[in-house]
Design an enzyme around this catalytic site. Structure first.
Site, short mmCIF file in Angstrom:
data_model
loop_
_atom_site.label_atom_id
_atom_site.label_comp_id
_atom_site.label_asym_id
_atom_site.label_seq_id
_atom_site.Cartn_x
_atom_site.Cartn_y
_atom_site.Cartn_z
N LEU A 1 0.90 -1.15 0.00
CA LEU A 1 0.00 0.00 0.00
C LEU A 1 0.94 1.21 0.00
CD1 LEU A 1 -2.65 -1.17 2.63
CD2 LEU A 1 -2.91 -1.04 0.14
N PRO A 2 1.14 1.81 -1.17
CA PRO A 2 2.27 2.72 -1.42
C PRO A 2 2.22 4.08 -0.74
CG PRO A 2 0.82 2.67 -3.31
CD PRO A 2 0.29 1.64 -2.35
N CYS A 3 2.42 4.10 0.57
CA CYS A 3 2.46 5.35 1.30
C CYS A 3 3.69 6.19 0.91
CB CYS A 3 2.42 5.10 2.80
SG CYS A 3 3.68 3.97 3.41
N HIS A 4 4.70 5.56 0.31
CA HIS A 4 5.88 6.32 -0.12
C HIS A 4 5.53 7.32 -1.22
CE1 HIS A 4 5.71 2.81 -2.81
NE2 HIS A 4 6.25 3.60 -3.72
#
Length: 153
Positions: free
Chosen positions: A118-121
């Site tokens: 889950l690409p929080c970056h």
């Protein structure tokens, strides 16, 4: 990595401390932790493909039981930020219908139990600077650089 019968429940960076992650999982899910590497064959393959620039989204089932309320809303919207692109914390707050909750979005990203998957970056400060990251600031920059290098492939 940790999984339940539902799906991957936790993906942690070495900087988060293996012992602490296991203790947190024991307290929140179950004190019974089994070493079952074959369980992770698919997610490991998908992560390898991602880091090689051949995968942009993940297909493995996820178990979101470690997120609740507003934080869950935020992490569920993270995959909407396209590979190789970014969105500001303010934009994510607006997407979840709470435009003034910018800091809460930052907290949700910081506590995301499934970073990369889950690409929080991909969520950055309004001025375009990366901001902080659970895996370390260098890891966030590396992930953003990886994606921008392969976004045009």
């Amino acid at each position: 990595m940790a999984a339940t019968p539902v799906g991957v429940v936790r993906l942690a960076f070495a900087t988060q401390g293996h012992t602490q992650v296991l203790a947190d999982l024991a307290a929140t899910i179950s004190p019974r932790v089994l070493h079952a590497p074959a369980t992770f064959d698919t997610v490991a393959r998908e992560l390898e493909e991602y880091f090689a620039g051949r995968r942009r989204t993940f297909d493995v089932p996820l178990d979101l039981r470690l997120t609740h309320g507003f934080r869950r809303e935020v992490v569920q919207h993270l995959p909407q930020v396209p590979y190789g692109r970014t969105a500001s914390y303010a934009a994510m707050a607006a997407v979840v219908g709470r435009a003034r909750a910018v800091r809460a979005v930052g907290t949700a990203c910081a506590l995301n139990p499934l970073p990369v998957l889950l690409p929080c970056h991909r969520v950055v400060r309004s001025d375009g600077t990366p901001g902080r990251y659970v895996g370390g600031d260098h890891a966030k920059r590396a992930l953003l650089q990886l994606e921008s290098a392969h976004a045009l492939d």
